[in-house]
Design a protein around this motif. Structure first.
Motif, PDB file in Angstrom:
ATOM      1  N   ARG A  64       0.804  -1.221   0.000  1.00 30.92           N
ATOM      2  CA  ARG A  64       0.000   0.000   0.000  1.00 30.92           C
ATOM      3  C   ARG A  64       0.843   1.280   0.000  1.00 30.92           C
ATOM      4  N   SER A  65       2.120   1.160   0.248  1.00 29.93           N
ATOM      5  CA  SER A  65       2.971   2.353   0.241  1.00 29.93           C
ATOM      6  C   SER A  65       3.602   2.615  -1.128  1.00 29.93           C
ATOM      7  N   ALA A  66       3.463   1.701  -2.052  1.00 30.19           N
ATOM      8  CA  ALA A  66       4.058   1.865  -3.384  1.00 30.19           C
ATOM      9  C   ALA A  66       3.207   2.807  -4.236  1.00 30.19           C
ATOM     10  N   ARG A  67       3.864   3.546  -5.120  1.00 26.86           N
ATOM     11  CA  ARG A  67       3.145   4.452  -6.018  1.00 26.86           C
ATOM     12  C   ARG A  67       2.423   3.685  -7.127  1.00 26.86           C
ATOM     13  N   GLN A  68       3.013   2.619  -7.604  1.00 28.63           N
ATOM     14  CA  GLN A  68       2.420   1.746  -8.620  1.00 28.63           C
ATOM     15  C   GLN A  68       1.934   0.480  -7.929  1.00 28.63           C
ATOM     16  N   PRO A  69       0.927  -0.187  -8.472  1.00 32.60           N
ATOM     17  CA  PRO A  69       0.501  -1.457  -7.872  1.00 32.60           C
ATOM     18  C   PRO A  69       1.688  -2.408  -7.735  1.00 32.60           C
ATOM     19  N   SER A  70       1.880  -2.908  -6.533  1.00 34.56           N
ATOM     20  CA  SER A  70       3.043  -3.735  -6.236  1.00 34.56           C
ATOM     21  C   SER A  70       2.690  -4.694  -5.111  1.00 34.56           C
ATOM     22  N   TYR A  71       3.432  -5.783  -5.047  1.00 34.20           N
ATOM     23  CA  TYR A  71       3.175  -6.810  -4.032  1.00 34.20           C
ATOM     24  C   TYR A  71       4.432  -7.103  -3.233  1.00 34.20           C
ATOM     25  N   ILE A  72       4.242  -7.412  -1.967  1.00 32.75           N
ATOM     26  CA  ILE A  72       5.329  -7.846  -1.093  1.00 32.75           C
ATOM     27  C   ILE A  72       5.253  -9.365  -1.029  1.00 32.75           C
ATOM     28  N   HIS A  73       6.308 -10.027  -1.481  1.00 36.57           N
ATOM     29  CA  HIS A  73       6.324 -11.489  -1.488  1.00 36.57           C
ATOM     30  C   HIS A  73       6.630 -11.999  -0.090  1.00 36.57           C
ATOM     31  N   VAL A  74       5.754 -12.862   0.423  1.00 31.69           N
ATOM     32  CA  VAL A  74       5.856 -13.358   1.796  1.00 31.69           C
ATOM     33  C   VAL A  74       6.453 -14.753   1.841  1.00 31.69           C
ATOM     34  N   ALA A  75       5.920 -15.685   1.049  1.00 28.79           N
ATOM     35  CA  ALA A  75       6.397 -17.071   1.097  1.00 28.79           C
ATOM     36  C   ALA A  75       5.974 -17.829  -0.154  1.00 28.79           C
ATOM     37  N   VAL A  76       6.786 -18.793  -0.548  1.00 28.22           N
ATOM     38  CA  VAL A  76       6.410 -19.717  -1.620  1.00 28.22           C
ATOM     39  C   VAL A  76       5.483 -20.768  -1.022  1.00 28.22           C
ATOM     40  N   VAL A  77       4.343 -20.983  -1.666  1.00 25.63           N
ATOM     41  CA  VAL A  77       3.363 -21.960  -1.201  1.00 25.63           C
ATOM     42  C   VAL A  77       3.563 -23.284  -1.935  1.00 25.63           C
ATOM     43  N   TRP A  78       3.695 -23.228  -3.273  1.00 26.74           N
ATOM     44  CA  TRP A  78       3.919 -24.419  -4.096  1.00 26.74           C
ATOM     45  C   TRP A  78       4.891 -24.095  -5.215  1.00 26.74           C
ATOM     46  N   ARG A  79       5.696 -25.087  -5.575  1.00 29.89           N
ATOM     47  CA  ARG A  79       6.519 -25.049  -6.789  1.00 29.89           C
ATOM     48  C   ARG A  79       6.113 -26.234  -7.642  1.00 29.89           C
ATOM     49  N   PHE A  80       6.044 -26.007  -8.949  1.00 31.30           N
ATOM     50  CA  PHE A  80       5.645 -27.055  -9.867  1.00 31.30           C
ATOM     51  C   PHE A  80       6.626 -27.166 -11.023  1.00 31.30           C
ATOM     52  N   GLY A  81       6.871 -28.397 -11.450  1.00 30.64           N
ATOM     53  CA  GLY A  81       7.423 -28.670 -12.763  1.00 30.64           C
ATOM     54  C   GLY A  81       6.261 -29.205 -13.569  1.00 30.64           C
ATOM     55  N   ARG A  82       6.387 -29.244 -14.860  1.00 30.78           N
ATOM     56  CA  ARG A  82       5.262 -29.711 -15.665  1.00 30.78           C
ATOM     57  C   ARG A  82       4.876 -31.138 -15.293  1.00 30.78           C
ATOM     58  N   ARG A  83       5.841 -31.992 -15.036  1.00 29.40           N
ATOM     59  CA  ARG A  83       5.523 -33.375 -14.682  1.00 29.40           C
ATOM     60  C   ARG A  83       4.781 -33.463 -13.353  1.00 29.40           C
ATOM     61  N   SER A  84       5.138 -32.640 -12.365  1.00 31.32           N
ATOM     62  CA  SER A  84       4.435 -32.691 -11.075  1.00 31.32           C
ATOM     63  C   SER A  84       2.982 -32.252 -11.225  1.00 31.32           C
ATOM     64  N   ALA A  85       2.728 -31.296 -12.091  1.00 33.28           N
ATOM     65  CA  ALA A  85       1.351 -30.841 -12.330  1.00 33.28           C
ATOM     66  C   ALA A  85       0.549 -31.960 -12.979  1.00 33.28           C
ATOM     67  N   GLU A  86       1.162 -32.728 -13.893  1.00 30.56           N
ATOM     68  CA  GLU A  86       0.459 -33.817 -14.544  1.00 30.56           C
ATOM     69  C   GLU A  86       0.158 -34.938 -13.562  1.00 30.56           C
ATOM     70  N   ARG A  87       1.074 -35.218 -12.638  1.00 24.75           N
ATOM     71  CA  ARG A  87       0.851 -36.263 -11.629  1.00 24.75           C
ATOM     72  C   ARG A  87      -0.312 -35.906 -10.711  1.00 24.75           C
ATOM     73  N   GLU A  88      -0.564 -34.626 -10.511  1.00 22.61           N
ATOM     74  CA  GLU A  88      -1.620 -34.195  -9.602  1.00 22.61           C
ATOM     75  C   GLU A  88      -2.993 -34.170 -10.249  1.00 22.61           C
ATOM     76  N   GLY A  89      -3.128 -34.730 -11.415  1.00 22.72           N
ATOM     77  CA  GLY A  89      -4.471 -34.838 -11.983  1.00 22.72           C
ATOM     78  C   GLY A  89      -4.660 -34.116 -13.296  1.00 22.72           C
ATOM     79  N   GLY A  90      -3.602 -33.736 -13.947  1.00 24.18           N
ATOM     80  CA  GLY A  90      -3.740 -33.153 -15.272  1.00 24.18           C
ATOM     81  C   GLY A  90      -4.188 -31.706 -15.244  1.00 24.18           C
TER      82      GLY A  90
END
Length: 94
Positions: A64-90
């Motif tokens: 909210r302090s940025a002049r342009q829309p901006s985000y503060i990154h807090v934490a990575v929730v998930w990382r995916f490779g294409r194969r991991s996404a396919e294993r999880e149900g396509g």
């Protein structure tokens, strides 16, 4: 009488979820309030990219302090490779 101001996208302590997917030449991304929706969007995007593609869902806050829309990154929730996404149900529509 004053008009009420519109509700903010997220309160200062509320989290949003940033998602992105990319391969060596293309990519896509976005912001959503729902972590599962972000996860589904990554899976959909990875299905359209090359086999070496990867993706990530991160918890973010609106800066909210940025002049342009901006985000503060807090934490990575998930990382995916294409194969991991396919294993999880396509592909899931986003």
């Amino acid at each position: 009488m004053t008009n009420p101001s519109p509700a903010p996208l997220a309160a200062a302590d509320d989290f949003l979820y940033s998602w992105s997917a990319q391969d060596t030449t293309r990519g896509s991304g976005g912001i959503t309030e729902e972590p599962e929706q972000a996860r589904q969007c990554v899976r959909e995007a990875l299905a359209r990219l090359s086999p070496d593609a990867g993706g990530v869902v991160e918890r973010v806050r609106l800066d909210r302090s940025a002049r342009q829309p901006s985000y503060i990154h807090v934490a990575v929730v998930w990382r995916f490779g294409r194969r991991s996404a396919e294993r999880e149900g396509g592909v899931v529509a986003c």
